[in-house]
Design a protein around this motif. Structure first.
Motif, PDB file in Angstrom:
ATOM      1  N   PRO A  71      -5.970  33.881 -16.291  1.00  0.00           N
ATOM      2  CA  PRO A  71      -5.017  34.645 -15.479  1.00  0.00           C
ATOM      3  C   PRO A  71      -5.763  35.396 -14.377  1.00  0.00           C
ATOM      4  O   PRO A  71      -6.904  35.826 -14.573  1.00  0.00           O
ATOM      5  CB  PRO A  71      -4.400  35.618 -16.482  1.00  0.00           C
ATOM      6  CG  PRO A  71      -4.660  35.022 -17.820  1.00  0.00           C
ATOM      7  CD  PRO A  71      -5.964  34.305 -17.695  1.00  0.00           C
ATOM      8  N   ILE A  72      -5.128  35.540 -13.246  1.00  0.00           N
ATOM      9  CA  ILE A  72      -5.726  36.261 -12.123  1.00  0.00           C
ATOM     10  C   ILE A  72      -5.045  37.615 -11.981  1.00  0.00           C
ATOM     11  O   ILE A  72      -3.815  37.714 -12.010  1.00  0.00           O
ATOM     12  CB  ILE A  72      -5.582  35.472 -10.807  1.00  0.00           C
ATOM     13  CG1 ILE A  72      -6.299  34.116 -10.923  1.00  0.00           C
ATOM     14  CG2 ILE A  72      -6.155  36.268  -9.635  1.00  0.00           C
ATOM     15  CD1 ILE A  72      -6.108  33.224  -9.700  1.00  0.00           C
ATOM     16  N   VAL A  73      -5.845  38.649 -11.839  1.00  0.00           N
ATOM     17  CA  VAL A  73      -5.348  39.985 -11.514  1.00  0.00           C
ATOM     18  C   VAL A  73      -5.768  40.280 -10.081  1.00  0.00           C
ATOM     19  O   VAL A  73      -6.958  40.264  -9.757  1.00  0.00           O
ATOM     20  CB  VAL A  73      -5.905  41.051 -12.472  1.00  0.00           C
ATOM     21  CG1 VAL A  73      -5.452  42.451 -12.043  1.00  0.00           C
ATOM     22  CG2 VAL A  73      -5.464  40.767 -13.910  1.00  0.00           C
ATOM     23  N   PHE A  74      -4.802  40.524  -9.220  1.00  0.00           N
ATOM     24  CA  PHE A  74      -5.054  40.796  -7.806  1.00  0.00           C
ATOM     25  C   PHE A  74      -5.073  42.310  -7.578  1.00  0.00           C
ATOM     26  O   PHE A  74      -4.187  43.021  -8.054  1.00  0.00           O
ATOM     27  CB  PHE A  74      -3.966  40.176  -6.932  1.00  0.00           C
ATOM     28  CG  PHE A  74      -3.889  38.670  -6.995  1.00  0.00           C
ATOM     29  CD1 PHE A  74      -4.632  37.884  -6.138  1.00  0.00           C
ATOM     30  CD2 PHE A  74      -3.047  38.044  -7.917  1.00  0.00           C
ATOM     31  CE1 PHE A  74      -4.549  36.491  -6.187  1.00  0.00           C
ATOM     32  CE2 PHE A  74      -2.957  36.660  -7.985  1.00  0.00           C
ATOM     33  CZ  PHE A  74      -3.713  35.883  -7.119  1.00  0.00           C
ATOM     34  N   VAL A  75      -6.056  42.788  -6.830  1.00  0.00           N
ATOM     35  CA  VAL A  75      -6.195  44.222  -6.568  1.00  0.00           C
ATOM     36  C   VAL A  75      -6.196  44.437  -5.052  1.00  0.00           C
ATOM     37  O   VAL A  75      -7.108  43.982  -4.347  1.00  0.00           O
ATOM     38  CB  VAL A  75      -7.492  44.783  -7.188  1.00  0.00           C
ATOM     39  CG1 VAL A  75      -7.534  46.299  -7.032  1.00  0.00           C
ATOM     40  CG2 VAL A  75      -7.596  44.393  -8.668  1.00  0.00           C
ATOM     41  N   HIS A  76      -5.188  45.127  -4.562  1.00  0.00           N
ATOM     42  CA  HIS A  76      -5.071  45.368  -3.119  1.00  0.00           C
ATOM     43  C   HIS A  76      -5.983  46.506  -2.665  1.00  0.00           C
ATOM     44  O   HIS A  76      -6.653  47.150  -3.475  1.00  0.00           O
ATOM     45  CB  HIS A  76      -3.616  45.643  -2.739  1.00  0.00           C
ATOM     46  CG  HIS A  76      -3.054  46.925  -3.297  1.00  0.00           C
ATOM     47  ND1 HIS A  76      -3.372  48.166  -2.796  1.00  0.00           N
ATOM     48  CD2 HIS A  76      -2.172  47.152  -4.316  1.00  0.00           C
ATOM     49  CE1 HIS A  76      -2.715  49.101  -3.456  1.00  0.00           C
ATOM     50  NE2 HIS A  76      -1.986  48.518  -4.396  1.00  0.00           N
ATOM     51  N   GLY A  77      -5.976  46.778  -1.383  1.00  0.00           N
ATOM     52  CA  GLY A  77      -6.843  47.805  -0.818  1.00  0.00           C
ATOM     53  C   GLY A  77      -6.092  49.017  -0.295  1.00  0.00           C
ATOM     54  O   GLY A  77      -4.952  49.291  -0.689  1.00  0.00           O
ATOM     55  N   LYS A 116      -6.111  44.464 -19.853  1.00  0.00           N
ATOM     56  CA  LYS A 116      -5.871  44.318 -21.293  1.00  0.00           C
ATOM     57  C   LYS A 116      -4.433  43.892 -21.576  1.00  0.00           C
ATOM     58  O   LYS A 116      -4.180  43.097 -22.496  1.00  0.00           O
ATOM     59  CB  LYS A 116      -6.223  45.620 -21.999  1.00  0.00           C
ATOM     60  CG  LYS A 116      -7.718  45.917 -21.980  1.00  0.00           C
ATOM     61  CD  LYS A 116      -8.042  47.299 -22.531  1.00  0.00           C
ATOM     62  CE  LYS A 116      -9.531  47.606 -22.395  1.00  0.00           C
ATOM     63  NZ  LYS A 116      -9.862  48.979 -22.856  1.00  0.00           N
ATOM     64  N   ASN A 117      -3.491  44.387 -20.791  1.00  0.00           N
ATOM     65  CA  ASN A 117      -2.099  43.974 -20.953  1.00  0.00           C
ATOM     66  C   ASN A 117      -1.917  42.496 -20.616  1.00  0.00           C
ATOM     67  O   ASN A 117      -1.189  41.770 -21.299  1.00  0.00           O
ATOM     68  CB  ASN A 117      -1.181  44.824 -20.076  1.00  0.00           C
ATOM     69  CG  ASN A 117      -0.963  46.219 -20.620  1.00  0.00           C
ATOM     70  OD1 ASN A 117      -1.209  46.482 -21.795  1.00  0.00           O
ATOM     71  ND2 ASN A 117      -0.515  47.138 -19.770  1.00  0.00           N
ATOM     72  N   VAL A 118      -2.569  42.060 -19.542  1.00  0.00           N
ATOM     73  CA  VAL A 118      -2.480  40.649 -19.145  1.00  0.00           C
ATOM     74  C   VAL A 118      -3.044  39.755 -20.243  1.00  0.00           C
ATOM     75  O   VAL A 118      -2.458  38.717 -20.595  1.00  0.00           O
ATOM     76  CB  VAL A 118      -3.222  40.409 -17.811  1.00  0.00           C
ATOM     77  CG1 VAL A 118      -3.378  38.914 -17.540  1.00  0.00           C
ATOM     78  CG2 VAL A 118      -2.479  41.070 -16.660  1.00  0.00           C
ATOM     79  N   LEU A 119      -4.174  40.126 -20.800  1.00  0.00           N
ATOM     80  CA  LEU A 119      -4.780  39.328 -21.867  1.00  0.00           C
ATOM     81  C   LEU A 119      -3.862  39.265 -23.088  1.00  0.00           C
ATOM     82  O   LEU A 119      -3.699  38.210 -23.710  1.00  0.00           O
ATOM     83  CB  LEU A 119      -6.141  39.905 -22.249  1.00  0.00           C
ATOM     84  CG  LEU A 119      -7.232  39.808 -21.176  1.00  0.00           C
ATOM     85  CD1 LEU A 119      -8.507  40.499 -21.645  1.00  0.00           C
ATOM     86  CD2 LEU A 119      -7.515  38.352 -20.816  1.00  0.00           C
ATOM     87  N   ALA A 120      -3.249  40.399 -23.425  1.00  0.00           N
ATOM     88  CA  ALA A 120      -2.344  40.436 -24.571  1.00  0.00           C
ATOM     89  C   ALA A 120      -1.116  39.564 -24.328  1.00  0.00           C
ATOM     90  O   ALA A 120      -0.627  38.876 -25.239  1.00  0.00           O
ATOM     91  CB  ALA A 120      -1.930  41.868 -24.865  1.00  0.00           C
ATOM     92  N   GLN A 121      -0.600  39.579 -23.102  1.00  0.00           N
ATOM     93  CA  GLN A 121       0.617  38.835 -22.789  1.00  0.00           C
ATOM     94  C   GLN A 121       0.377  37.341 -22.694  1.00  0.00           C
ATOM     95  O   GLN A 121       1.249  36.544 -23.028  1.00  0.00           O
ATOM     96  CB  GLN A 121       1.209  39.343 -21.458  1.00  0.00           C
ATOM     97  CG  GLN A 121       1.747  40.769 -21.507  1.00  0.00           C
ATOM     98  CD  GLN A 121       2.966  40.902 -22.396  1.00  0.00           C
ATOM     99  OE1 GLN A 121       3.675  39.925 -22.633  1.00  0.00           O
ATOM    100  NE2 GLN A 121       3.220  42.085 -22.900  1.00  0.00           N
ATOM    101  N   THR A 122      -0.800  36.935 -22.214  1.00  0.00           N
ATOM    102  CA  THR A 122      -1.058  35.514 -21.974  1.00  0.00           C
ATOM    103  C   THR A 122      -1.814  34.833 -23.106  1.00  0.00           C
ATOM    104  O   THR A 122      -1.809  33.610 -23.211  1.00  0.00           O
ATOM    105  CB  THR A 122      -1.873  35.328 -20.684  1.00  0.00           C
ATOM    106  OG1 THR A 122      -3.134  36.001 -20.821  1.00  0.00           O
ATOM    107  CG2 THR A 122      -1.115  35.867 -19.474  1.00  0.00           C
TER     108      THR A 122
END
Length: 228
Positions: A37-43, A91-97
């Motif tokens: 999964p990719i987590v995108f972080v804006h500026g 951590k939420n993304v890992l738990a969900q996917t």
């Protein structure tokens, strides 16, 4: 003077508003991810919507919605605070996917909170690939235009205590694969090579503006191939 005005327009917000966390996560666990999964972080002065083009591109190339996670945060706060919030997001993304690791793709100032997470908050245990797109990795002289307004912007100033600590020792810690994409005519990053990272795959993408770096399709293709 024209170059200075472009830099001011890039770094200072058009509307002084901030948003809370807004994760694109489902409430029920999804099937195990096919990709990391990719987590995108804006500026600075940006939001989750700045990734709309690349999210669409990744979907066209086979990624699912659960594998593409965008979120908005208060970009005026310290990048250390944002890093703590990013840790929760990951951590939420890992738990969900059901995935074991994520990839982080960060634009501009987003590279600083992401790298703080990796270096100081055990982020290397959760991240497979880290991509800095026009990241302010070693500071920029342009940050003097807004450093007196926002903590986050002050931390971007060349030689700031935040950057000195962040860049001390290993700039690319752990077993994470690092890449930094930078432009040789980026009006927001001065000098341009400040976007490079020691120990990373550093790529000069040519003359692309700062704001276009994270929606340019040619840069996208390189990022996609790096994280694949």
């Amino acid at each position: 003077m024209q170059r200075s005005r472009r830099r001011i327009a890039t770094l200072l917000p058009a509307v002084a508003a901030t948003t809370g966390l807004a994760l694109s996560l489902t409430s029920a666990p999804a099937q195990a991810a096919t990709h990391d999964p990719i987590v995108f972080v804006h500026g600075l002065s940006s939001s989750a919507s700045s990734w709309d083009d690349w999210v669409a591109d990744f979907k066209a190339d086979g990624y699912t919605s659960s594998e593409l996670n965008v979120w908005s945060y208060d970009w005026t706060q310290s990048n250390a605070t944002t890093a703590s919030q990013l840790a929760t997001v990951v951590k939420n993304v890992l738990a969900q996917t059901g995935a074991s690791k994520v990839d982080i793709v960060a634009h501009s100032m987003g590279a600083l909170s992401s790298r703080y997470f990796l270096k100081n908050l055990s982020g290397t245990s959760y991240v497979d690939h880290f991509v800095s797109v026009a990241g302010v990795n070693h500071g920029t002289s342009v940050a003097s235009l807004c450093g007196w307004l926002y903590t986050s912007c002050k931390e971007m100033q060349t030689g700031s205590s935040f950057l000195t600590a962040l860049n001390s020792g290993d700039e690319t810690p752990g077993s994470v694969s690092y890449a930094a994409y930078w432009s040789d005519c980026d009006a927001a990053i001065d000098p341009d090579t400040s976007a490079e990272l020691s120990g990373a795959t550093n790529v000069d993408v040519g003359c692309i503006s700062h704001d276009d770096m994270n929606n340019d399709y040619g840069v996208y293709e390189q990022v996609r191939d790096f994280v694949s």
